[in-house]
Design a protein around this motif. Structure first.
Motif, PDB file in Angstrom:
ATOM      1  N   UNK A 199       0.830  -1.211   0.000  1.00  0.00           N
ATOM      2  CA  UNK A 199       0.000   0.000   0.000  1.00  0.00           C
ATOM      3  C   UNK A 199       0.859   1.254   0.000  1.00  0.00           C
ATOM      4  N   UNK A 200       1.959   1.205   0.742  1.00  0.00           N
ATOM      5  CA  UNK A 200       2.866   2.347   0.748  1.00  0.00           C
ATOM      6  C   UNK A 200       3.399   2.592  -0.656  1.00  0.00           C
ATOM      7  N   UNK A 202       2.095   1.693  -3.484  1.00  0.00           N
ATOM      8  CA  UNK A 202       1.061   2.085  -4.446  1.00  0.00           C
ATOM      9  C   UNK A 202       0.538   3.497  -4.164  1.00  0.00           C
ATOM     10  N   UNK A 203       0.326   3.818  -2.896  1.00  0.00           N
ATOM     11  CA  UNK A 203      -0.355   5.078  -2.593  1.00  0.00           C
ATOM     12  C   UNK A 203       0.587   6.218  -2.278  1.00  0.00           C
ATOM     13  N   UNK A 204       1.827   5.905  -1.937  1.00  0.00           N
ATOM     14  CA  UNK A 204       2.743   6.990  -1.575  1.00  0.00           C
ATOM     15  C   UNK A 204       3.934   7.085  -2.532  1.00  0.00           C
ATOM     16  N   UNK A 207       2.992   7.435  -6.566  1.00  0.00           N
ATOM     17  CA  UNK A 207       2.495   8.774  -6.956  1.00  0.00           C
ATOM     18  C   UNK A 207       3.535   9.866  -6.763  1.00  0.00           C
TER      19      UNK A 207
END
Lengths: 583, 355, 385
Positions: A199-200, A202-204, A207
């Motif tokens: 998740x880190x 993908x989301x941080x 991006x």
């Protein structure tokens, strides 16, 4: 009894304001600017203008109509774009993969992966393509010999494979810097809020890095579509504009068509370039400012292994290709007659290749520092000094790589072969050809510089955007002039970028083929032209030997540059989990 | 951070660019600066043969005449491009080696000076331009370069005719370059035209039938030799001397056969560059290049093209022209038809799906 | 224990829940460095009661941030344990610890809007969309951020960014809130306001909080208890008042506020008080339990507890220097035993004492303290961390 108390703070003396150099700063910038503009003008703008005047002359105009109506030509355009996009995407992805492994995985052998990732910076033309055919072609040692398949490597897939593997180091180096520059607190914050590793990512991380991916993608796209040697060797039926333009010259004696193809080839490069500028200009700078805190948390879970495996797989392909080049140079006919022999090397080092080796190395050695310096200088002017003109200078500086080498070569011929007169006054003697000044080597050096500057420009630009402008302001505030600030503050701080830029320049110069092949003279023999000659007559052993020697020279050059520049200073937080200094 | 503080700087940089452009673009002299200039007693050769051959030729020329000789190895197209750009002040005196169609193209662009050497009389009319724009120095014959191992695997015998090449057993196993990019391939295409009595449609029909057998139309004319050598194809359609040279590199599986119907050939030329600085020496070079001694150099550096001078000794590795049927190959007509024919080839043959 | 990451509870808990008891048990952290091992945290033991606001205070490099990061799970202790409500969380990865951290750099995601930043953690938990909305609205309202949810971090002021960071932490309904010098990037005025705000919210929600700062004023004004750290070790754990008036060590006394130290040898120590001679007076002053009679000790005198009266020849000191601050005046007084720092709050405009004046000195024994230790001079590392 003594009484001890904290002494009063010593009065802070105000430093005498000392800024007498304001004037000289402007002069320094002007000189830098004039030199850069002149180099860019002479190196790429003038030759391209000469070329364009051909491409836009009356006789060329019907060719455009033919182009847009010919399905063959349109297919070539489509092929070119598809190739560029795929190479850009794959190369950037591979670069990202390697940078990710390097900065975020707790795995052994990262140093080896780093070296492997840098290997393709030295990719002599034809060597990698030929090695790919030998290993992964229809009768390839791996594909046919080991896996028993008849894989047809010619065409798009082979091109994407070879070009991605040849070009990804630039992307890798760029992203390495970027990922090291990310504030680890971002990741910690996400982790703290319950985000898993994935998740880190993908989301941080993704991006945050996305805008930074645009630059390597663009560079790879442009280099991918401008590359000539690989489409010639591996293209098969897959024709792209660069090879089409080259063949218009060599197969059809039609410089006009070549100019037209080249002009069309310039369009996507220029468009992408402008789009990127526009996009980056609007998008907020996600380069992290402020005080980074926290430590990088290396991935220690099971997830690191598949990622590492992927990187190792890619590394193995790279190593296999270069290994083949080396083995090929040491065997009589690699894959057919594997008797070891030094005969190829003898020919290269002691025979016909000696002169070429000497000339090429000398010319490249002259071009490298100039290219490295100007790459950085232009990057600095663009990021720090210019406003509206920045885009143009940046663009002109990038032209050297955005146009196919053949086109630039023809431009050089057109622009610099004839002596130039104003009235009866000789203002510019011819630069190209054996009768020209310095035996035509000036034009070759200029071509080397022009083709190499973009690399330094890109790496320098990337490094500069991460550098706090406050440091330079501080230097100038203390009275240092622009030039001194550049030399004493900027250059040392972005030394890794300078190192990369110089190394890349040297490698590019040594391996450049398509531009200089039109500029060689009896007095200046060029290795790559010898490689081409050897490859064209099927003497791959010799071609491989040339490539091996070339690689050795380039690596030696890297070592020397590193020695002179003083190695890569560590400007980033260390990635080791125990390396953090306690607070 | 202070941006560029004055518009003056921008103006200055624009001015500079414009000045550079003007200096470079405006005022090239149109008259040939070198015309009538004194001969410097040396000759600069644009050489289209292999590096070794070029080196041997220039060395031996100097030995024979005492005239210094330098060369740059260039492909035909590169030579034309450089002659074109340097028209006003040529850097070369002689162009030696490379297929005749390049010489024809250069002649049409006015880049060559006609020169009928006294030694040209010995050379068959078939191998020279009547006006002396170029004169043939060697002949290469188109043949089939077979990989006997692959052919044995495919259970196909080596092709001995153009018809044999259509054998279904050779599916995707014929190496052929693209005629618009390779002189070799265009020679093959024009040979078909010649074999079909000048009927381009029939020639293209043959190519269409061959299409399923062709692995790919590679860019370089030499590529099929490598493909055959590495076993990527069973047969490569190339000049026989290229096949022999590849064989010599150690690819022992290669054999050469020729089509019985008749085959095409290329003529390698030598010519005088217009406005050459050293035109006297250049003429001596042309004269010399046509002598038997000069033409016998090739095989010593593994170039097995056939000499055009009948008195020159032919290497046993070269093809014996008496055993091969040649088509009537009109270089000039082939050159004129090239643009249209290759365009038709592109549209009617190359884009067709395979198998 | 009512708070979990499963997040059923979106309404702030009532104050005084018994969740959030944090115990640091003999934590030690050693870093390898080029010059050998460095012990950043040295045998730190601390009990934090549920809902308590504890501040780790100390100069740069004292190990306070490392301690906090061990609690958050970003660092692993070399030895020792962390227990949350009696359960060891040593092996719990940071993303599963029910703790929310506010970073010094805020660590707001620059590519996400304010709303997305705040909702980030909840969205990861795959909460119902409406629930996330509701929770976000509550957070925005309580942090006074309504209307800013679509802005990006770089479009906010420092104080707003700070509040977003806090909202982002609070919405996770953590059992423990961790603060890593969250106010150090703000200007003084804003800092004051934010202190009050953080404290108010923390009190309301009753969340156990561990707060790292080098700013003693911040520590004093916010904390239930302060942990003063030095060189990786805990110097004292006590309420702000105790820390100030009854410092356990010279270091604490010196680090917190300003202090004069006068070397004394207590004549006798009884009932927690020592009889000492200082400045020609015999004083009975509260003493640290470790102080023994007839062994050297220090008398700590806070500058604001001293008063001066112009006394002509009868004075025992002379004013060397005076600095006027408006709300107070600082004097340096030369006495027989050295220079004494004196602060007079709310000075009388007509009674300012001129330099050179001889003065009588009045001490307040009830506000001074006797303690052991060695005092070798000012050792204040400029607190930059």
């Amino acid at each position: 009894m003594t009484m001890l108390v904290p002494p009063p703070p010593a009065p802070v003396e105000t430093a005498p304001s000392n800024r007498p150099r304001r004037r000289s700063r402007d002069v320094g910038v002007t000189v830098a600017l004039v030199a850069s503009v002149l180099l860019v003008a002479v190196g790429s703008v003038v030759p391209l203008t000469a070329m364009l005047s051909t491409a836009l002359s009356g006789s060329a105009l019907p060719r455009y109509a033919q182009f847009v109506t010919s399905s063959t030509d349109l297919a070539i355009l489509r092929n070119t774009l598809v190739l560029g996009l795929l190479v850009g995407a794959c190369g950037t992805a591979i670069g990202f993969l390697f940078a990710f492994v390097q900065t975020r995985l707790a795995v052994p052998g990262k140093r080896i992966l780093h070296v492997v990732a840098l290997l393709p910076i030295v990719s002599p033309p034809f060597a990698v393509a030929t090695a790919a055919i030998v290993l992964y072609g229809r009768q390839g040692a791996v594909t046919h010999g080991l896996l028993g398949v008849e894989y047809d490597i010619y065409g798009l897939d082979g091109l994407v494979l070879v070009l991605s593997l040849s070009l990804f180091p630039v992307a890798y180096l760029g992203m390495l810097g970027m990922m090291r520059g990310l504030d680890p607190a971002m990741e910690e914050a996400a982790m703290n809020m319950g985000a898993s590793r994935w998740q880190i990512f993908r989301t941080v991380q993704l991006p945050l890095l996305a805008p930074g991916l645009a630059a390597p993608f663009l560079l790879l796209f442009v280099e991918g579509i401008a590359d000539l040697a690989n489409p010639l060797a591996l293209g098969g039926d897959y024709t792209v504009l660069a090879s089409r333009a080259y063949l218009a010259v060599t197969g059809e004696y039609d410089t006009t068509s070549a100019a037209v193809y080249s002009l069309i080839l310039l369009v996507p490069s220029v468009a992408l370039f402008l789009a990127q500028r526009y996009w980056l200009g609007r998008k907020i700078r996600t380069t992290i400012t402020g005080k980074p805190s926290g430590t990088v948390h290396l991935i220690t879970g099971w997830a690191r292994w598949p990622i590492l495996a992927l990187a190792v797989f890619v590394s193995l392909i790279v190593v296999s290709l270069y290994g083949t080049v080396l083995l090929g140079s040491l065997t009589r006919v690699f894959g057919v007659d594997n008797t070891l022999t030094l005969q190829h090397f003898r020919e290269v080092v002691l025979g016909a290749g000696r002169e070429a080796l000497r000339d090429t190395t000398l010319l490249a050695a002259v071009a490298t520092p100039v290219a490295g310096l100007f790459g950085l200088l232009i990057a600095w002017l663009v990021t720090r000094r210019l406003r509206r003109a920045a885009g143009w200078l940046d663009f002109a500086g990038t032209l050297g790589v955005a146009v196919p080498g053949t086109v630039l070569g023809i431009g050089y011929l057109l622009a610099y072969r004839p002596d130039r007169y104003v009235g009866d006054l000789l203002v510019l003697p011819g630069l190209v050809g054996g009768t020209a000044i310095a035996g035509g080597s000036l034009a070759i050096v200029l071509a080397y510089i022009t083709r190499s500057v973009p690399a330094g420009l890109r790496t320098g630009g990337a490094a500069l955007t991460q550098l706090d402008p406050g440091l330079e302001e501080a230097s100038m505030n203390l009275g240092a002039g622009s030039v001194r600030t550049f030399r004493r503050v900027v250059v040392p701080l972005i030394r890794p970028a300078l190192l990369t830029g110089l190394s890349y320049s040297f490698a590019r110069s040594m391996t450049s083929i398509s531009t200089v092949i039109l500029l060689v003279t009896p007095n200046t023999k060029i290795i790559t032209s010898q490689i081409l000659s050897a490859a064209n007559t099927g003497r791959y052993g010799v071609a491989f030997a040339y490539c091996t020697v070339l690689t050795a020279v380039v690596l030696a050059g890297f070592g020397l540059i590193r020695l002179l520049i003083g190695g890569a200073v560590v400007l980033h937080r260390t990635a080791a989990p125990t390396g953090r200094t306690p607070r | 951070m202070a941006p560029l503080p004055h518009p003056r700087f921008r103006a200055m940089s624009i001015l500079l660019t414009v000045a550079a452009l003007a200096a470079a673009a405006g005022c090239a002299r149109s008259d040939a600066g070198g015309r009538g200039a004194k001969d410097a007693g040396k000759v600069v050769v644009a050489c289209g043969a292999t590096e070794e051959w070029c080196a041997a030729m220039t060395d031996r020329f100097t030995e024979a005449t005492g005239v210094e000789a330098e060369f740059v190895r260039l492909s035909s197209g590169e030579t034309v491009a450089r002659l074109q750009a340097g028209k006003a002040n040529p850097e070369f005196d002689v162009w030696h080696g490379g297929p005749a169609d390049g010489f024809v193209a250069a002649g049409e662009q006015g880049l060559l000076d006609p020169y009928v050497s006294a030694n040209a009389a010995a050379i068959s009319d078939r191998y020279k331009d009547p006006s002396g724009t170029w004169t043939g120095v060697y002949v290469g014959v188109l043949g089939f370069c077979n990989n006997s191992r692959i052919l044995a695997e495919k259970k196909v015998s080596a092709p001995r005719s153009w018809q044999d090449l259509l054998s279904p057993g050779l599916g995707k196993n014929v190496g052929l370059a693209h005629p618009s990019t390779s002189g070799t391939a265009y020679t093959m295409l024009w040979s078909q035209v010649a074999l079909h009595g000048g009927d381009a449609g029939a020639a293209l029909e043959y190519m269409r039938r061959l299409h399923p057998n062709v692995l790919q139309y590679s860019k370089s004319g030499i590529a099929p030799a490598q493909q055959a050598a590495r076993g990527e194809v069973g047969v490569g359609v190339i000049f026989s001397h290229d096949c022999v040279a590849t064989q010599e590199q150690g690819f022992k599986d290669l054999t050469v056969t020729f089509p019985a119907e008749g085959t095409g050939y290329e003529v390698g030329g030598v010519a005088l560059v217009r406005g050459a600085h050293n035109s006297t020496s250049a003429r001596r070079y042309v004269d010399w290049a046509l002598t038997p001694a000069a033409q016998e150099i090739g095989p010593s550096v593994k170039s097995y093209q056939v000499p055009t001078n009948p008195r020159a000794k032919v290497s046993e590795k070269s093809v014996d022209l008496r055993t091969v049927k040649l088509v009537d190959y009109d270089v000039a007509a082939a050159g004129r038809a090239k643009k249209d024919l290759t365009k038709r080839f592109d549209a009617e043959v190359a884009q067709a799906p395979k198998s | 224990m009512t708070t979990t990451r499963s997040g059923e509870r979106l309404v702030p808990p009532k104050a005084g829940t018994d969740a959030g008891a944090l115990r640091l048990d003999r934590l030690t952290k050693t870093f390898a460095s080029k010059s050998g091992a460095v012990t950043a945290v040295d045998d730190v033991t601390l009990d934090v009661r549920p809902g308590e606001f504890i501040t780790l205070l100390g100069p740069s490099g004292c190990g306070k941030t490392t301690t906090l990061r061990i609690v958050a799970g970003f660092e692993t202790a070399t030895s020792g344990h962390i227990l949350l409500d009696g359960t060891s969380i040593d092996r719990t990865p940071p993303q599963r610890r029910t703790m929310a951290m506010v970073f010094q750099s805020y660590a707001l995601f620059p590519h996400l809007s304010v709303g997305e930043n705040i909702a980030y953690g909840l969205k990861l938990r795959r909460h119902d969309h409406d629930d996330v909305r509701t929770a976000m609205q509550i957070a925005l309202t309580s942090m006074n951020l309504v209307g800013l949810e679509n802005r990006f971090p770089h479009e906010l002021s420092g104080g707003q960014q700070q509040r977003v960071a806090l909202a982002r932490a609070l919405i996770m309904q953590p059992t423990v809130l961790l603060f890593d010098e969250p106010l150090s990037n703000l200007d003084a005025k804003l800092r004051g306001a934010m202190r009050a705000e953080i404290r108010r919210i923390q009190r309301r929600l009753g969340i156990t909080s561990l707060y790292v700062t080098h700013d003693q004023d911040e520590a004093m004004s916010m904390s239930d208890r302060i942990v003063v750290m030095n060189k990786g070790r805990v110097e004292q754990v006590a309420t702000p008042a105790e820390i100030y008036f009854r410092p356990a060590t010279i270091f604490v006394a010196d680090f917190i506020g300003r202090a004069n130290f006068v070397e004394v040898v207590p004549e006798q120590v009884t009932d927690g008080a020592a009889l000492v001679n200082a400045l020609g007076e015999r004083l009975r002053v509260a003493a640290h339990p470790a102080v023994r009679a007839n062994s050297p000790a220090y008398l700590m005198i806070r500058p604001e507890t001293i008063s001066l009266q112009p006394a002509g020849d009868a004075g025992i000191g002379a004013v060397l220097r005076s600095t006027f601050h408006g709300h107070s005046v600082d004097y340096e007084v030369e006495t027989i035993s050295g220079t004494l720092h004196v602060t007079e709050a709310g000075p009388d405009p007509d009674a300012l004492i001129d330099v050179g004046t001889n003065v009588a000195i009045t001490l307040r024994p009830d506000r001074s303290y006797v303690l052991n230790g060695s005092w070798t001079g000012p050792d204040r590392t400029a607190p930059t961390d």
